[in-house]
Motif scaffolding. Sequence first.
Motif, short mmCIF file in Angstrom:
data_model
loop_
_atom_site.label_atom_id
_atom_site.label_comp_id
_atom_site.label_asym_id
_atom_site.label_seq_id
_atom_site.Cartn_x
_atom_site.Cartn_y
_atom_site.Cartn_z
N LEU A 1 4.44 1.96 -8.27
CA LEU A 1 3.18 2.11 -7.53
C LEU A 1 2.81 3.59 -7.51
N ALA A 2 1.61 3.87 -7.99
CA ALA A 2 1.17 5.26 -8.12
C ALA A 2 1.09 5.95 -6.78
N CYS B 1 2.86 -1.57 4.08
CA CYS B 1 2.42 -0.24 3.64
C CYS B 1 3.56 0.77 3.83
N TYR C 1 0.85 -1.19 0.00
CA TYR C 1 0.00 0.00 0.00
C TYR C 1 0.90 1.26 0.00
N ASN C 2 0.49 2.23 -0.79
CA ASN C 2 1.28 3.48 -0.90
C ASN C 2 0.51 4.62 -0.27
N ASP C 3 0.74 4.84 1.05
CA ASP C 3 0.09 5.93 1.77
C ASP C 3 1.01 7.16 1.76
N GLU D 1 5.26 8.83 -5.99
CA GLU D 1 5.22 7.59 -6.78
C GLU D 1 6.40 6.73 -6.34
N LEU E 1 -0.48 -2.52 -4.65
CA LEU E 1 0.13 -3.37 -5.68
C LEU E 1 0.28 -4.76 -5.07
N ASP F 1 -7.28 2.32 1.75
CA ASP F 1 -7.99 3.07 0.71
C ASP F 1 -7.01 3.88 -0.16
N VAL F 2 -5.81 3.41 -0.20
CA VAL F 2 -4.77 4.09 -0.99
C VAL F 2 -4.35 3.15 -2.11
N PRO F 3 -3.60 3.67 -3.12
CA PRO F 3 -3.13 2.79 -4.21
C PRO F 3 -2.36 1.60 -3.64
N SER G 1 -0.52 8.39 -3.78
CA SER G 1 -1.85 8.51 -3.19
C SER G 1 -2.25 9.98 -3.18
#
Length: 809
Positions: A739-740, A801, A718-720, A724, A763, A759-761, A742
């Motif tokens: 990973l994009a 994360c 997760y990317n919080d 990028e 992978l 609730d973040v992008p 947030s």
Amino acid sequence: MRHEDALEQVLRPARAQRRWWTAGDSALDQRLGRGASAVRVVGVLLFYGVLFSFLEDGCRPWTTSGLFVLVAMTIAFGLVGTTDDMVELRAAHHWGVPARLAVKPALVLFAVGSVVLTKFAQLVPGLMIGTPEAFSLEDEVDERSELRLARVGLLTTGAVGLGAWVLATPLDAALDGSGGAGQSAISAAVTLLVLVFAVAVENLFANMVAFPGSEGATLRRHHRLAWWIVMLTVTALFFHTLINPRGSLAQSLESTNVRVALVTVVSFLAFTLAVHLWFRRRDQHDAAMVIEAAASEPGRTPQLPPPTAVAPVQPAALPVASAAPPVVVLAPAALRSPRARRHRDPVLVVKLVVTAVAVVGLAALVTVVVLQDRRDSKRFDAGHQAYVAADCAVAIAEYDALLDDGRLIDTAGVVAQATQERAECRELLAIDLVAEADPAEALSRYADFVAQHPDAPLSASVGGRVAAMLASSNGIEAASEENCDNLDAFGVAGILQSVDVPQLRLWCADTFESVGRGADAYATALLVLQSATDSEALAAAEDIVLRNPLACSDLERLMDLSSLSDADDALAAFLQQCMSSAAADPVVLADVQIAFLAHFPARPEAAAVEGALIANYAACDHLAELRSEPAIAGRAGFLPTITLTCAQTAEFFQDYSGAVERYQWFIDNAPTDDRLVAARDGLARSLIAEAQQGVAGSLPQPVDTGGSGSSLASVVIYNDSPEELRIVMSGPESRIEVLAASATSGEYDLVGPSSCRTDVPMLELQVPSGVYDVLVEATSGGISPFTGTWTLGRGDAYASCFYVVTTFG
């Protein structure tokens, strides 16, 4: 001289000197007795030596050479000057003729004065009027005895001169120039003997001039034919051995020294003749007075005084016919005739004659000076014109004629400049002679000449002389190693003409090459290629360049300067030669290999060169050049292969940034290549290793969330964060994912969140189980990366994360 007393009456210093001499002579007789005669002779000899030494230029009797001159002059002039008188005196005593050898003070003054005048006027040869000693007969002698004594004197002088010449001839032949004490002694003896010979010739000439009272006059009076024969012989010998020993009669008369000497001699003869005529007239007056006095006395027989010569003797007593004692032949004033009383004062007459002669001599001297000034100016102008034109042979001849002439005063003001310019010409001609045998030495000396005489007109001619020397058959010898090192300085000095510089540089390139100075040889030959226009010089310089190892690393410049670009076979052969010679130098070898592939991509040797280039790690520095060269970039599979090889080489040498760039290029430009996986694996390894070399945070093991539902391990990330992220995993399988960012996340202050946001992008990665090196970094590069090791089990699921926490510092 027979009128010594009359001269003493005119010359007051002579009267004073007579008194001093008489007192000293008496004291000498009282103290030494018979030894006084020897002292007198030694004194006369020293008088000759000191007087004639004074005539020598730069007389320094306190030095060794000056002392030798003094001794030589004393022996030579003293020996010749006194021997004939001594022999005549001995002969006179042997024949019963009363005679004596006396010192004449007036003659001493004449001798000293004439020598001082000669020194001041710089007359060549010098003149000494009178001698300090004189052979004197105390009574009148018959003509036979007088002639016999004259013969003795002349033969004695001739014998001394002939003996000196006979002794000097074999000694002179023994001189071989080897030096040493023996040779020095022989040389000194020859010098002394030649001087004795010259003095003997000079004395014979002075006697044969036949001054009244001399041996020559006696010979002329009794044997005129013999006198003419001896006179002409001695005159020719005197003229050619002393006055003008190196030239002909016509040439000698052009010499101012000879002219001044002749004018001086003529003036002296005129003076002597004038004094002689005056004394003759005076004797006639005295005789008339005696006759008149005798006529007035009954029984007295008149007696005439003997005929006289130039100078008077002591007043003599006249014999009478009767037995009465002799009386002095001087008439009292009361008994003199009116004509006798009108007789002028002899002192006044002598002074008038001397004054007239002095005026004539001064006029002659002024005439000589004026003529010399005109001649000096004319010769200087001719010499200077030749000097400016760099015709040194003519200039030296004119300046020699100018400077070899003596002069009273340099009225034209040219002597100093003529001396300087002649010295410069002689120096330059000496270098010209060296140039014929040793051009290398001559070139260096030409440069020194210009440095020493930068403003001299002759310096401008050095360039032409050097050009002629270089054009000669041995001109190449000028290119010595020392001269070649100073080649640029020679050019700046102007001794090399621009058209000669390329040829001399070419010779210097050969010289440097022969002494093992390859770098200098290469640089010099390149200068020839850049400046020469002659095809032969260009070809020779190109040969020197192409066989030099440095040429292989200077291909780009060589292609512009040489003919290689116009001859494929020659260029190919040269490149192959370079590849062989540069095998130990990968950098140079890479340059040559690239050049070969660029120029000859289709030649059979190109495949082998391509393989060698790929194996040469130095080629990796030329990847951009390889990619931009169409002939190389178009070779099938070449660029991906060499790029991958270079990437692996960089990774091996821990050049991870270079490895990353090259792996990435391969992945981007060869996506279908079978080696793509290997490239991706290498990129992953290199990215992680590069991050580990820097400042990276520690990445913890992901949280185990249960099973993955398959044999693969599942990792959810997760990317919080507002950045990028790039996720790099290197292990059983390499993965590089992005990973994009947030849009709803921000940066946390000091402390991160208590739990991961879902609730973040996110992978999810499905990878084989195993141990993985992992890198997580922001693609922007503004945030510190994190690296760590993850151990993923078979069929397990994991979660992790990432967020950004800002701290102080």
